[in-house]
Design a protein around this motif. Structure first.
Motif, mmCIF file in Angstrom:
data_model
loop_
_atom_site.group_PDB
_atom_site.id
_atom_site.type_symbol
_atom_site.label_atom_id
_atom_site.label_comp_id
_atom_site.label_asym_id
_atom_site.label_seq_id
_atom_site.Cartn_x
_atom_site.Cartn_y
_atom_site.Cartn_z
ATOM 1 N N VAL A 191 74.205 21.462 54.632
ATOM 2 C CA VAL A 191 73.377 21.542 53.430
ATOM 3 C C VAL A 191 71.916 21.647 53.849
ATOM 4 N N LEU A 192 71.295 22.751 53.483
ATOM 5 C CA LEU A 192 69.874 22.964 53.754
ATOM 6 C C LEU A 192 69.078 22.612 52.510
ATOM 7 N N MET A 193 68.039 21.808 52.680
ATOM 8 C CA MET A 193 67.119 21.468 51.585
ATOM 9 C C MET A 193 65.762 22.052 51.923
ATOM 10 N N CYS A 194 65.164 22.754 50.958
ATOM 11 C CA CYS A 194 63.877 23.424 51.179
ATOM 12 C C CYS A 194 62.861 23.022 50.114
ATOM 13 N N SER A 195 61.603 23.003 50.519
ATOM 14 C CA SER A 195 60.480 22.906 49.589
ATOM 15 C C SER A 195 59.478 23.957 50.059
ATOM 16 N N ASP A 196 59.479 25.090 49.387
ATOM 17 C CA ASP A 196 58.806 26.285 49.884
ATOM 18 C C ASP A 196 57.433 26.448 49.234
ATOM 19 N N ALA A 197 56.390 26.193 50.015
ATOM 20 C CA ALA A 197 55.023 26.295 49.491
ATOM 21 C C ALA A 197 54.442 27.691 49.616
ATOM 22 N N SER A 198 55.190 28.635 50.183
ATOM 23 C CA SER A 198 54.636 29.963 50.460
ATOM 24 C C SER A 198 54.287 30.741 49.194
ATOM 25 N N ARG A 199 54.928 30.403 48.076
ATOM 26 C CA ARG A 199 54.664 31.096 46.804
ATOM 27 C C ARG A 199 53.862 30.225 45.834
ATOM 28 N N SER A 200 53.228 29.193 46.344
ATOM 29 C CA SER A 200 52.648 28.171 45.471
ATOM 30 C C SER A 200 51.339 28.571 44.820
ATOM 31 N N THR A 201 50.666 29.618 45.300
ATOM 32 C CA THR A 201 49.353 29.968 44.764
ATOM 33 C C THR A 201 49.085 31.452 44.943
ATOM 34 N N LEU A 202 48.243 32.000 44.065
ATOM 35 C CA LEU A 202 47.790 33.381 44.200
ATOM 36 C C LEU A 202 46.489 33.468 44.982
ATOM 37 N N LYS A 203 45.926 32.315 45.307
ATOM 38 C CA LYS A 203 44.648 32.297 46.002
ATOM 39 C C LYS A 203 44.803 32.804 47.428
ATOM 40 N N ASP A 204 43.748 33.447 47.932
ATOM 41 C CA ASP A 204 43.745 33.932 49.306
ATOM 42 C C ASP A 204 44.112 32.796 50.244
ATOM 43 N N GLY A 205 45.139 33.015 51.059
ATOM 44 C CA GLY A 205 45.636 31.956 51.918
ATOM 45 C C GLY A 205 44.966 31.855 53.266
ATOM 46 N N THR A 206 43.832 32.503 53.458
ATOM 47 C CA THR A 206 43.158 32.462 54.756
ATOM 48 C C THR A 206 42.836 31.019 55.145
ATOM 49 N N GLY A 207 43.383 30.593 56.247
ATOM 50 C CA GLY A 207 43.122 29.234 56.712
ATOM 51 C C GLY A 207 43.972 28.176 56.051
ATOM 52 N N ALA A 208 44.847 28.572 55.111
ATOM 53 C CA ALA A 208 45.688 27.603 54.415
ATOM 54 C C ALA A 208 47.022 27.426 55.151
ATOM 55 N N TYR A 209 47.679 26.320 54.844
ATOM 56 C CA TYR A 209 48.950 25.977 55.476
ATOM 57 C C TYR A 209 49.991 25.876 54.383
ATOM 58 N N ARG A 210 50.850 26.912 54.246
ATOM 59 C CA ARG A 210 51.822 26.948 53.155
ATOM 60 C C ARG A 210 53.196 27.353 53.697
ATOM 61 N N PRO A 211 53.825 26.497 54.467
ATOM 62 C CA PRO A 211 55.112 26.852 55.069
ATOM 63 C C PRO A 211 56.289 26.610 54.137
ATOM 64 N N SER A 212 57.444 27.078 54.591
ATOM 65 C CA SER A 212 58.708 26.778 53.918
ATOM 66 C C SER A 212 59.294 25.527 54.563
ATOM 67 N N PHE A 213 58.842 24.370 54.132
ATOM 68 C CA PHE A 213 59.344 23.119 54.697
ATOM 69 C C PHE A 213 60.844 23.005 54.425
ATOM 70 N N ALA A 214 61.573 22.428 55.396
ATOM 71 C CA ALA A 214 63.022 22.318 55.213
ATOM 72 C C ALA A 214 63.623 21.307 56.176
ATOM 73 N N GLY A 215 64.775 20.784 55.784
ATOM 74 C CA GLY A 215 65.558 19.889 56.631
ATOM 75 C C GLY A 215 67.008 19.930 56.185
ATOM 76 N N PHE A 216 67.913 19.631 57.093
ATOM 77 C CA PHE A 216 69.323 19.556 56.736
ATOM 78 C C PHE A 216 69.645 18.163 56.196
ATOM 79 N N VAL A 217 70.602 18.115 55.280
ATOM 80 C CA VAL A 217 70.981 16.871 54.611
ATOM 81 C C VAL A 217 72.355 16.438 55.125
ATOM 82 N N ASP A 218 72.431 15.285 55.734
ATOM 83 C CA ASP A 218 73.706 14.748 56.230
ATOM 84 C C ASP A 218 74.401 14.046 55.072
ATOM 85 N N VAL A 219 75.174 14.817 54.330
ATOM 86 C CA VAL A 219 75.770 14.290 53.102
ATOM 87 C C VAL A 219 77.242 14.687 53.023
#
Length: 428
Positions: A313-341
């Motif tokens: 099970v992959l769980m994601c929180s994807d910040a890459s689509r979070s804003t229309l503002k110019d992302g120069t110098g910003a940090y907006r990754p697709s954070f993720a981790g597997f769930v041991d469930v």
């Protein structure tokens, strides 16, 4: 720190003990308390943690380190404490015994993530040995797979619990940070206990957060068939607490896990398999802080894969689509981790706390946690929405979406959403 960047450990005392807010502090003349020896990198001698001490004033270097690991860089904000093998109560730091495991957490400056192991502490030998199944280092377990760092825990004797409190730095550009009147934030405090399986920790927002809940909206037994949408109204999506449980008929349609993928690189897998990439069982979840026409949104979702002999099970929180503002110098990754469930019951739960620029999410009751810092430009205040939907591309004017972009039909067993007050509004 002096002009040579030598770091030392000092202490301070309140200037006026009768001041209930302790607003002024004094550094006594006997500082510094601890100075790095020649064998220690003097530029990386910061952010210690005290487990126990005779008087907190006189310090003696131990003959051997409690634990060490080569090739991991500078360790910051260490934490070392016991957890109960059975029961949900937290433990005072001094507790030892056969019914206790110990946790060693390190904040690694190189990766800017936090890692922990579970193991055994010998008081006589003053050494910590992590359990055989633990991974020590950059591929190890994390408290949080997102923007979460420099945490500290403490024992709360009033409620017999251990509380974890962490820091999240700004993730926008340096220019934007320079224009702000603040730098970084503290996240919601969490309780922390040992999972009954003994293999990881479980975190959950402190119960006091629930006192901020006000207007409530709920759904139950709603099918998320692909192409169908669920409309929910009546909450403040920029400040909300969401609890949802999803279920599915079977695991048969889970897509194969590509053997070329690195099981330890969940973040890269999430960037390839985002919320709009159709799968078999998933992606399904929530779109948080979304604009009306979905120009901006931060999806928090699950995706189920079939590996050689088990499901992942992959769980994601994807910040890459979070804003229309110019992302120069910003940090907006697709954070993720597997769930041991355990998926025997064919269900997955998710809780997300949303507060304007922060989304803290807890998967499967707190087994996997992900925090994202985001800066939407359209999805702000009353123009922010939560979406529950089946196809994340189509524009729908609703207040909340849950979504399913997979083949398998997913059902919302239960969805509860509360608008959240500010703390100062609690009695209003």
């Amino acid at each position: 720190m002096d002009k040579n960047k030598t770091q030392v450990q000092n202490y301070a005392i309140p200037a006026n003990l009768s001041d209930p807010f302790l607003q002024q502090w004094i550094k006594p003349d006997n500082n510094p308390l601890v100075v790095p020896e020649r064998s220690i990198n003097k530029t990386a001698f910061r952010d210690p943690t005290t487990a126990w001490s005779k008087d907190f004033t006189h310090w003696v270097k131990a003959n051997n380190p409690l634990h060490s690991r080569n090739g991991t860089g500078n360790w910051e904000c260490l934490d070392f404490y016991p957890v109960s093998v059975s029961g949900k109560n937290g433990l005072d730091t001094s507790v030892m015994g056969s019914n206790v495991k110990h946790v060693l957490k390190v904040s690694l400056d190189v990766t800017r993530y936090e890692y922990y192991t579970l193991g055994t502490y010998s008081l006589e030998e003053d050494v910590y040995i992590f359990d055989e199944e633990m991974v020590d280092g950059w591929n190890g377990l994390r408290y949080d797979y997102g923007n979460f760092y420099a945490s500290k825990s403490f024992f709360d004797p009033s409620k017999n619990r251990r509380i974890l409190w962490a820091w999240a730095n700004e993730s926008d550009s340096k220019a934007d940070r320079d224009n702000k009147s603040w730098a970084d934030i503290q996240l919601i405090p969490r309780t922390i206990v040992l999972d009954p399986n003994g293999k990881q920790l479980i975190q959950w927002p402190v119960v006091e957060v629930e006192t901020l809940r006000r207007k409530k909206v709920k759904l139950s037994n709603k099918m998320l068939v692909k192409g169908k949408k669920i409309k929910i109204k009546g909450i403040t999506a920029a400040q909300a607490d969401v609890e949802v449980t999803f279920s599915f008929n079977s695991l048969d349609k889970a897509e194969p896990f590509d053997p070329r993928w690195d099981i330890y690189d969940a973040q890269n897998i999430c960037s390839q398999k985002g919320s709009t990439v159709e799968g078999g069982l998933g992606p399904f979840g929530l779109l948080t802080l979304a604009s009306r026409n979905l120009e901006e949104y931060t999806p928090v979702f699950f995706r189920v894969f079939k590996a050689q002999n088990k499901h992942l099970v992959l769980m994601c929180s994807d910040a890459s689509r979070s804003t229309l503002k110019d992302g120069t110098g910003a940090y907006r990754p697709s954070f993720a981790g597997f769930v041991d469930v355990d998926l025997t019951g064919n269900n997955l739960s998710l809780r997300s706390l949303i507060d304007h620029s922060v989304v803290e999410s807890f998967g499967a009751g707190g087994k996997t946690c992900i925090t994202s810092r985001v800066y939407p430009t359209l999805a702000i205040y009353d123009n922010a929405h939560l979406y529950a939907f089946n196809n994340g591309i189509e524009t729908v004017n609703i207040d909340i979406y849950a979504f399913n972009n997979g083949i398998e039909t997913v059902k919302i067993d239960s969805l509860k959403v509360w608008s959240m007050n500010r703390p100062e509004q609690m009695n209003q």
